[in-house]
Every structure is written in structure tokens, then in C-alpha cells.
Write a protein that holds these residues in place. Structure first.
Motif, PDB file in Angstrom:
ATOM      1  N   ALA A 109      20.315  39.469  86.424  1.00 58.27           N
ATOM      2  CA  ALA A 109      19.313  39.927  85.916  1.00 58.27           C
ATOM      3  C   ALA A 109      20.213  40.791  85.305  1.00 58.27           C
ATOM      4  CB  ALA A 109      18.131  39.901  86.761  1.00 58.27           C
ATOM      5  N   GLU A 110      20.651  41.489  85.329  1.00 59.65           N
ATOM      6  CA  GLU A 110      21.141  42.498  84.698  1.00 59.65           C
ATOM      7  C   GLU A 110      23.236  42.215  83.843  1.00 59.65           C
ATOM      8  OE1 GLU A 110      20.422  46.512  87.417  1.00 59.65           O
ATOM      9  OE2 GLU A 110      22.432  45.151  87.501  1.00 59.65           O
ATOM     10  N   LEU A 111      23.064  40.833  84.523  1.00 56.09           N
ATOM     11  CA  LEU A 111      24.991  40.735  83.978  1.00 56.09           C
ATOM     12  C   LEU A 111      23.482  39.654  82.251  1.00 56.09           C
ATOM     13  CD1 LEU A 111      27.159  39.539  83.562  1.00 56.09           C
ATOM     14  CD2 LEU A 111      27.067  37.963  85.420  1.00 56.09           C
ATOM     15  N   SER A 112      22.386  38.628  82.523  1.00 58.17           N
ATOM     16  CA  SER A 112      21.756  38.166  81.931  1.00 58.17           C
ATOM     17  C   SER A 112      21.500  39.049  80.755  1.00 58.17           C
ATOM     18  CB  SER A 112      21.082  37.149  82.701  1.00 58.17           C
ATOM     19  OG  SER A 112      19.950  36.394  81.605  1.00 58.17           O
ATOM     20  N   ARG A 113      21.435  39.932  81.265  1.00 55.14           N
ATOM     21  CA  ARG A 113      21.059  41.169  79.640  1.00 55.14           C
ATOM     22  C   ARG A 113      21.724  41.318  79.144  1.00 55.14           C
ATOM     23  NH1 ARG A 113      17.556  45.608  82.339  1.00 55.14           N
ATOM     24  NH2 ARG A 113      17.809  47.000  80.062  1.00 55.14           N
ATOM     25  N   MET A 114      22.672  41.452  79.877  1.00 54.51           N
ATOM     26  CA  MET A 114      23.993  41.979  79.126  1.00 54.51           C
ATOM     27  C   MET A 114      24.593  40.844  78.220  1.00 54.51           C
ATOM     28  SD  MET A 114      26.354  44.352  82.034  1.00 54.51           S
ATOM     29  CE  MET A 114      28.067  44.869  81.642  1.00 54.51           C
ATOM     30  N   LYS A 115      24.664  39.682  78.805  1.00 56.44           N
ATOM     31  CA  LYS A 115      25.058  38.555  78.243  1.00 56.44           C
ATOM     32  C   LYS A 115      23.798  38.565  76.588  1.00 56.44           C
ATOM     33  CE  LYS A 115      26.537  34.791  80.590  1.00 56.44           C
ATOM     34  NZ  LYS A 115      26.741  34.220  81.352  1.00 56.44           N
ATOM     35  N   ASP A 116      22.609  38.417  76.971  1.00 54.56           N
ATOM     36  CA  ASP A 116      21.890  38.631  75.657  1.00 54.56           C
ATOM     37  C   ASP A 116      22.101  39.592  74.632  1.00 54.56           C
ATOM     38  OD1 ASP A 116      20.341  36.437  77.055  1.00 54.56           O
ATOM     39  OD2 ASP A 116      19.111  38.219  78.090  1.00 54.56           O
ATOM     40  N   MET A 117      22.491  40.699  75.178  1.00 56.13           N
ATOM     41  CA  MET A 117      23.039  41.578  74.110  1.00 56.13           C
ATOM     42  C   MET A 117      24.178  40.996  73.245  1.00 56.13           C
ATOM     43  SD  MET A 117      22.373  45.211  76.072  1.00 56.13           S
ATOM     44  CE  MET A 117      22.949  46.823  74.941  1.00 56.13           C
ATOM     45  N   MET A 118      25.200  40.492  73.792  1.00 59.81           N
ATOM     46  CA  MET A 118      26.742  40.567  73.807  1.00 59.81           C
ATOM     47  C   MET A 118      26.342  38.860  72.339  1.00 59.81           C
ATOM     48  SD  MET A 118      29.459  40.952  73.003  1.00 59.81           S
ATOM     49  CE  MET A 118      30.348  39.936  71.922  1.00 59.81           C
ATOM     50  N   THR A 119      25.466  38.253  72.949  1.00 57.20           N
ATOM     51  CA  THR A 119      25.185  37.190  72.031  1.00 57.20           C
ATOM     52  C   THR A 119      24.625  37.463  70.764  1.00 57.20           C
ATOM     53  OG1 THR A 119      24.723  35.627  73.984  1.00 57.20           O
ATOM     54  CG2 THR A 119      23.482  34.961  71.873  1.00 57.20           C
ATOM     55  N   ARG A 120      23.754  38.865  71.054  1.00 56.54           N
ATOM     56  CA  ARG A 120      23.142  38.769  70.049  1.00 56.54           C
ATOM     57  C   ARG A 120      24.448  39.717  68.968  1.00 56.54           C
ATOM     58  NH1 ARG A 120      18.084  43.884  70.108  1.00 56.54           N
ATOM     59  NH2 ARG A 120      17.809  44.135  67.642  1.00 56.54           N
ATOM     60  N   ALA A 121      24.899  40.712  69.420  1.00 58.44           N
ATOM     61  CA  ALA A 121      26.039  41.245  68.369  1.00 58.44           C
ATOM     62  C   ALA A 121      26.393  40.538  67.287  1.00 58.44           C
ATOM     63  CB  ALA A 121      26.584  42.043  69.546  1.00 58.44           C
ATOM     64  N   MET A 122      26.765  39.222  67.957  1.00 56.97           N
ATOM     65  CA  MET A 122      27.567  38.111  67.826  1.00 56.97           C
ATOM     66  C   MET A 122      26.388  37.593  66.763  1.00 56.97           C
ATOM     67  SD  MET A 122      30.886  38.663  68.577  1.00 56.97           S
ATOM     68  CE  MET A 122      31.429  36.988  67.680  1.00 56.97           C
ATOM     69  N   CYS A 123      25.734  36.849  66.002  1.00 57.19           N
ATOM     70  CA  CYS A 123      24.623  36.539  66.056  1.00 57.19           C
ATOM     71  C   CYS A 123      24.378  37.931  65.001  1.00 57.19           C
ATOM     72  CB  CYS A 123      23.554  35.948  66.789  1.00 57.19           C
ATOM     73  SG  CYS A 123      23.603  34.574  67.662  1.00 57.19           S
ATOM     74  N   GLU A 124      24.560  39.122  64.739  1.00 57.43           N
ATOM     75  CA  GLU A 124      24.473  39.648  63.590  1.00 57.43           C
ATOM     76  C   GLU A 124      25.326  39.904  62.900  1.00 57.43           C
ATOM     77  OE1 GLU A 124      22.307  42.905  65.281  1.00 57.43           O
ATOM     78  OE2 GLU A 124      19.689  42.120  65.400  1.00 57.43           O
ATOM     79  N   GLY A 125      26.813  39.755  63.399  1.00 58.20           N
ATOM     80  CA  GLY A 125      27.531  39.723  62.858  1.00 58.20           C
ATOM     81  C   GLY A 125      28.927  40.680  63.109  1.00 58.20           C
ATOM     82  N   ALA A 126      28.846  40.945  64.454  1.00 58.17           N
ATOM     83  CA  ALA A 126      30.371  41.121  65.618  1.00 58.17           C
ATOM     84  C   ALA A 126      31.128  40.442  65.017  1.00 58.17           C
ATOM     85  CB  ALA A 126      30.056  41.769  66.791  1.00 58.17           C
ATOM     86  N   PHE A 127      32.135  41.083  65.169  1.00 62.36           N
ATOM     87  CA  PHE A 127      33.434  40.360  64.660  1.00 62.36           C
ATOM     88  C   PHE A 127      34.407  39.910  66.369  1.00 62.36           C
ATOM     89  CE2 PHE A 127      33.220  41.517  60.493  1.00 62.36           C
ATOM     90  CZ  PHE A 127      33.600  39.808  59.702  1.00 62.36           C
ATOM     91  N   GLY A 128      33.575  40.687  67.540  1.00 59.55           N
ATOM     92  CA  GLY A 128      34.203  40.386  69.174  1.00 59.55           C
ATOM     93  C   GLY A 128      33.579  41.265  69.856  1.00 59.55           C
ATOM     94  N   LEU A 129      34.276  40.923  71.037  1.00 57.76           N
ATOM     95  CA  LEU A 129      33.735  42.428  71.728  1.00 57.76           C
ATOM     96  C   LEU A 129      34.746  43.024  72.038  1.00 57.76           C
ATOM     97  CD1 LEU A 129      32.231  42.827  74.329  1.00 57.76           C
ATOM     98  CD2 LEU A 129      33.537  42.021  75.993  1.00 57.76           C
ATOM     99  N   SER A 130      34.234  44.225  71.936  1.00 54.30           N
ATOM    100  CA  SER A 130      35.739  45.909  72.804  1.00 54.30           C
ATOM    101  C   SER A 130      35.404  46.395  73.908  1.00 54.30           C
ATOM    102  CB  SER A 130      36.062  46.413  71.528  1.00 54.30           C
ATOM    103  OG  SER A 130      34.660  47.750  71.529  1.00 54.30           O
ATOM    104  N   ALA A 131      36.583  46.737  75.055  1.00 54.98           N
ATOM    105  CA  ALA A 131      36.558  46.914  75.776  1.00 54.98           C
ATOM    106  C   ALA A 131      37.346  48.036  75.942  1.00 54.98           C
ATOM    107  CB  ALA A 131      36.586  46.360  77.199  1.00 54.98           C
ATOM    108  N   GLY A 132      37.131  49.237  77.106  1.00 59.05           N
ATOM    109  CA  GLY A 132      37.734  49.906  76.709  1.00 59.05           C
ATOM    110  C   GLY A 132      37.466  50.403  78.324  1.00 59.05           C
ATOM    111  N   LEU A 133      38.239  49.577  79.467  1.00 61.73           N
ATOM    112  CA  LEU A 133      38.249  49.488  80.447  1.00 61.73           C
ATOM    113  C   LEU A 133      38.772  50.645  81.757  1.00 61.73           C
ATOM    114  CD1 LEU A 133      38.935  45.250  81.458  1.00 61.73           C
ATOM    115  CD2 LEU A 133      37.316  47.238  81.436  1.00 61.73           C
TER     116      LEU A 133
END
Length: 533
Positions: free
Chosen positions: A175-199
């Protein structure tokens, strides 16, 4: 126009012959409305091709003409004499930490002069996984307040993970991963150019590769890219080779293009590994993957005591969790022992220069950790632990080898970036320093290549379709600089000195630097990726 009069008789004679032969009537060039006419500059268009002397006309926020203008073709335009100067697309910085600056209530901060005086007209923010996923909110704020440069956004893996899971060292539930994916989808739909990570950073380092892949898939499906501060740039955990391999695997499994942030071999343990990294990347590219990187031209990275020395497990729960562990004698011994190993990875206490205090830590800036220890009669590790008990400290970590820096810089998939952050001169001087190191002093790169890797190539990587090139119809983001005086001034001791040599800088057709001075204008725009959702 000026400077080309010596060719006038020849041109006129040729024109008469052509007119006589064709028995046509000469039609003067059509007058074009323009706000500015940049005259007689040596124009590099961002493609990497050879330059030419040309005039450029700007109307509103667009380039409307490039060529040889006649005297009366742009009679009403404000004229800028660029003879003897370089005219290029405004530079694009793919990795900055200008988020807070651009959102400041202070207009002086929002002018973003640290970057503008390097010739930068667009900055990427949200890097290292720290970027908010609320893209529309940030863009609205930028429009309402006004900003000096353009800004484009990356959604941060760390921001998303922490919003759902917090600082815990565990995998997300379904369920948490689903929420994370929803947040990422929304960000892309709002105009983000991609995903950044600092692992490398807590709590992002707690994520397994598969978790990152799930969010990178969303970026890839929507035409975005995966921007990676590698899990390890040294030998802290999986090693530099392992971390590059992981980034390539994330791109392969997700389908997203991969961009490696501030590529480097950090610390004596991995010096010389640049050749293996280059081979790994080239092999992946030959197999059809899109892999690129950016690089800053400094021998010292910028980080914090906590990031440089503290083992990752000890930061479960953030700095608050660390401080609880430091109160436990057994835990303290273990942490101190592992910090000793990390200090060796960083080249020793004399290689860590304190550039800023954080929290309530009382610390003298401008001293190395070794110098602070000597003055207090303490061990450097004890000094570091005392700092962490009440706060943290920014450090410049001198841990890169010149041979590796040069090797990465030569690759055609590496572009200029700053990783500009407080307390390090890279925020104020990375582009002119790269120009000096590579073009002027090192003579290892042509000016055409330098400009391409600082403008058009970066625009292509990010997906900025109307920036990075000087072409009719493109956005009028233009830098005009003096090749002799374009140079860094910022140093590790004085990291906030503005660079020199930029005579004029246009952002969206408006001058933010004129005659080498800031105009105070705020014509920048939030640039949003057009994504079908």
C-alpha cells in the motif's frame, strides 16, 4: 553589421551582376519588429558546429532573426554591440540546490545571481532525491513571486519515500509503494522532468534497487529521466563500480534514460577507477541505453560531517536517531570505529575543510578538521562527534584526483554541472572554472564543445525543447561573454564571489545582466514538461 564594411564593394558588385543577369528588381530586406538587436558577435549556436559572425534579433521572449542585418532592418530595436564577444545559448545547469533561493521572500535571493553571473539561464532543482513532488505548487510560487533564471524540476525519491515511510530502515508495504507511485505520477503530470535519487543519503539508502525501479518506470513511461546521485561514489558500501552498475540496471529495468550526477571517483580507495566507469557506461550506450552524466570541475566535493563520516545504519531515524545512539557507550564505540574508516576514505582530517555550521554547533569556519583538533588538543573524530551532538557542519572534502577529473571531462556524454550548494565555490563559479580548465588553460577542449556541453546537449538530456540553441523561434535565453575575462573568482575561503566576464545575459528576452551589472529583473519562468496524463 559593423566590422563587415570592407566586404561592401564586393557584395555590391556581385549584387549588380546578379540583378543584371536575372533582369529582376531588387527588394530591400523586410523590416522586422524587434526589442533588441545583438550585433556582430561571434555566435556559437549550441550544436557544437563552428561559430560565425552574425546578428541576432529578439522580440518578446523569442529569437526572431539570426543573420546579417541591414542598417534599417531593425531600426527601432535596442542595439547591443557584441563585436569581439562570444554569443551563445544561455547555459543550463542540470544539478543545483537553488530550491530555497528561488522560493525566498527576498527578491535579491530570487535573482539567482550566483548562477546568472556564470552565464546560466536555467537551473534544474530537486536533485539528490530531495526535491518536492508538489511541482504545480512550486511553479505557481515562482510565477507569482518572480525569479531571475528559469527553473525546471525533478521529483525527489527521498522526498516521496520520507513522506510515506519516514526515516525508517525498512521496505515499503504494498500500500505504501502504491502511494509513492501515485505521488510520482502526479509529479510527472504536473510537469516534472524526471525522478532524482540520492541513494547514498539517509533514508534513501534504505531502499532496495527494485523500489527505485518502480518509481523510475513512471518517469520513463512519461518521457522523463532518472537522475542519480550514486549509492556509493567511493568504497562506503557497494563501491563505485557497483553503484554505477546499479544506476545502469535501474535504467535498463525501468526504461528510463539515466543521468549520473556529478560523476567522480571519490577518495584514494577508488582513484583510477574512472577508466572502468567509462567502459561500463560506453558498453551500456552501445547496447542502446541512454546514459549521460554531469561533472563539476573541482577537486573537492561539498557535503556534511554526517554524510562524510557517519555510517549509514547509525542515521536510521536521522540526526535525532544518531544522537540517541551516541549516548550509548557500546554504540558510540562502534560508530567511532566506523567513522575512523570513513575518515581514511576521505583522505584524512586535513582533507576536510569546514565551510559552514548547521544547527546549534559552535564551530569555526575556514579550518580543517585536523586544525580544529590540533587547536583543542583533541582527536579529529572526537571533534566531529562533538559537532554532531548539537548540529552538523558543511565541509569541502578534498578527495578527487586530477587524472580522473580529466578522464571524465573528455567523454562526449558528460556535460557541465555545478551541484551548487552553500559554502562551496562551485555554486558561484563552476561554469567559468570549467571553461578555464578545459578550454583556456588545459587546451583539451574546443570552445564549441564547451558551449555545447553547457547548453544544447544539456537541453537534450533534460528534454527542454525550446532552450539550449540559438535558432529562430527558440526562447531568447542568451549569454554574451568576453572570452578573455570569463573566469571564476570564488574560492574555498571566499565561496560567494560572483564570476566575471558575462557582459549581457538574456532570460526569456529580457536582460538580467547588462554591461556586466545585474539589472534586478525577474523574467525567469518555471519550465514544465508537457506530459500526457
Amino acid at each position: 553589421m559593423k566590422g563587415r564594411e570592407s566586404f561592401a564593394p564586393l557584395v555590391a558588385g556581385l549584387a549588380l551582376l546578379l540583378l543584371s543577369a536575372c533582369q529582376t528588381t531588387f527588394k530591400p530586406p523586410q523590416r522586422i519588429a524587434a526589442d533588441y538587436l545583438i550585433e556582430d558577435g561571434l555566435v556559437y549556436d549550441g550544436s557544437g558546429t563552428a561559430p560565425r559572425i552574425a546578428d541576432i534579433a529578439v522580440r518578446s521572449d523569442r529569437i526572431v532573426f539570426i543573420g546579417d542585418a541591414t542598417d534599417d532592418q531593425f531600426a527601432d530595436a535596442n542595439r547591443i554591440d557584441a563585436s569581439g564577444l562570444i554569443v551563445a545559448p544561455g547555459f543550463i545547469d542540470p544539478h543545483t540546490h537553488a530550491d530555497n533561493q528561488l522560493a525566498s521572500a527576498d527578491p535579491e535571493q530570487r535573482q539567482n545571481k550566483a548562477f546568472a553571473f556564470q552565464g546560466v539561464t536555467t537551473v534544474l532543482t530537486g536533485n539528490d532525491g530531495y526535491g518536492s513532488s508538489e511541482i504545480a505548487k512550486m511553479a505557481t510560487g515562482a510565477r507569482q513571486q518572480g525569479i531571475g533564471t528559469n527553473v525546471a524540476y525533478l521529483a525527489g525519491f527521498g522526498y516521496i519515500r520520507k513522506s510515506v515511510i519516514g526515516d525508517d530502515d525498512r521496505a515499503p508495504s504494498e500500500a505504501e509503494l502504491s502511494r509513492m507511485k501515485d505521488m510520482m505520477t502526479r509529479a510527472m503530470c504536473e510537469g516534472a522532468f524526471g525522478l532524482s535519487a540520492g541513494l547514498y543519503y539517509t533514508p534513501q539508502n534504505f531502499a532496495r534497487t527494485a523500489e527505485v525501479v518502480e518509481l523510475a518506470k513512471i518517469a520513463g513511461r512519461k518521457g522523463g529521466y532518472y537522475d542519480s546521485h550514486l549509492r556509493d561514489e567511493s568504497s562506503y558500501n557497494i563501491g563505485l563500480i557497483g553503484a554505477v552498475s546499479e544506476a545502469i540496471a535501474i535504467g535498463r529495468q525501468s526504461g528510463a534514460a539515466v543521468h549520473i550526477s556529478h560523476i567522480k571517483a571519490l577518495g584514494p580507495a577508488v582513484w583510477g577507477q574512472s577508466s572502468r566507469i567509462i567502459s561500463l557506461v560506453n558498453t551500456a550506450r552501445e547496447k542502446g541505453q541512454s546514459i549521460t552524466a554531469d561533472q563539476y570541475p573541482w577537486a573537492a566535493s561539498g557535503t556534511r560531517i554526517s554524510n562524510a563520516l557517519v555510517p549509514r545504519w547509525a542515521l536510521d531515524g536521522g540526526l535525532a536517531g544518531l544522537r540517541e545512539r551516541l549516548e550509548n557507550a557500546a554504540m558510540l564505540d562502534r560508530i567511532r570505529s566506523e567513522m575512523a574508516g570513513n575518515l581514511v576514505r576521505r583522505g584524512g582530517a586535513e582533507k576536510l575543510l569546514i565551510t559552514g555550521g548547521l544547527g546549534d554547533a559552535a564551530i569555526e569556519i575556514g579550518q580543517t578538521l585536523a586544525e580544529l583538533a590540533a587547536r583543542s588538543g583533541s582527536d579529529p573524530l572526537d571533534v566531529a562527534i562533538d559537532i554532531l551532538k548539537t548540529g552538523d557542519a558543511r565541509v569541502a572534502s578534498f578527495n578527487m584526483h586530477a587524472d580522473d577529473i580529466r578522464a571524465f571531462a573528455r567523454q562526449d556524454w558528460v556535460v557541465t554541472g555545478s551541484d551548487g550548494s552553500t559554502g562551496h565555490p562551485r555554486k558561484y563559479a563552476s561554469f567559468p572554472k570549467a571553461y578555464r580548465d578545459l578550454v583556456v588553460d588545459g587546451k583539451s577542449m574546443s570552445l564549441s564543445r564547451f558551449i555545447r556541453r553547457s547548453s544544447g546537449q544539456t537541453a537534450d538530456i533534460v528534454g527542454l525543447t525550446d532552450r539550449g540553441y540559438l535558432k529562430v523561434g527558440m526562447a531568447a535565453d542568451i549569454v554574451i561573454f568576453d572570452s578573455e575575462s570569463f573566469a571564476p573568482r570564488a574560492t574555498y575561503e571566499q565561496p560567494r564571489l560572483l564570476s566575471t566576464g558575462v557582459r549581457h545575459l538574456f532570460v526569456n528576452g529580457q536582460p538580467v545582466i547588462s554591461g556586466g551589472q545585474s539589472t534586478g529583473a525577474l523574467p525567469g519562468s518555471p519550465l514544465l514538461k508537457e506530459t500526457q496524463c
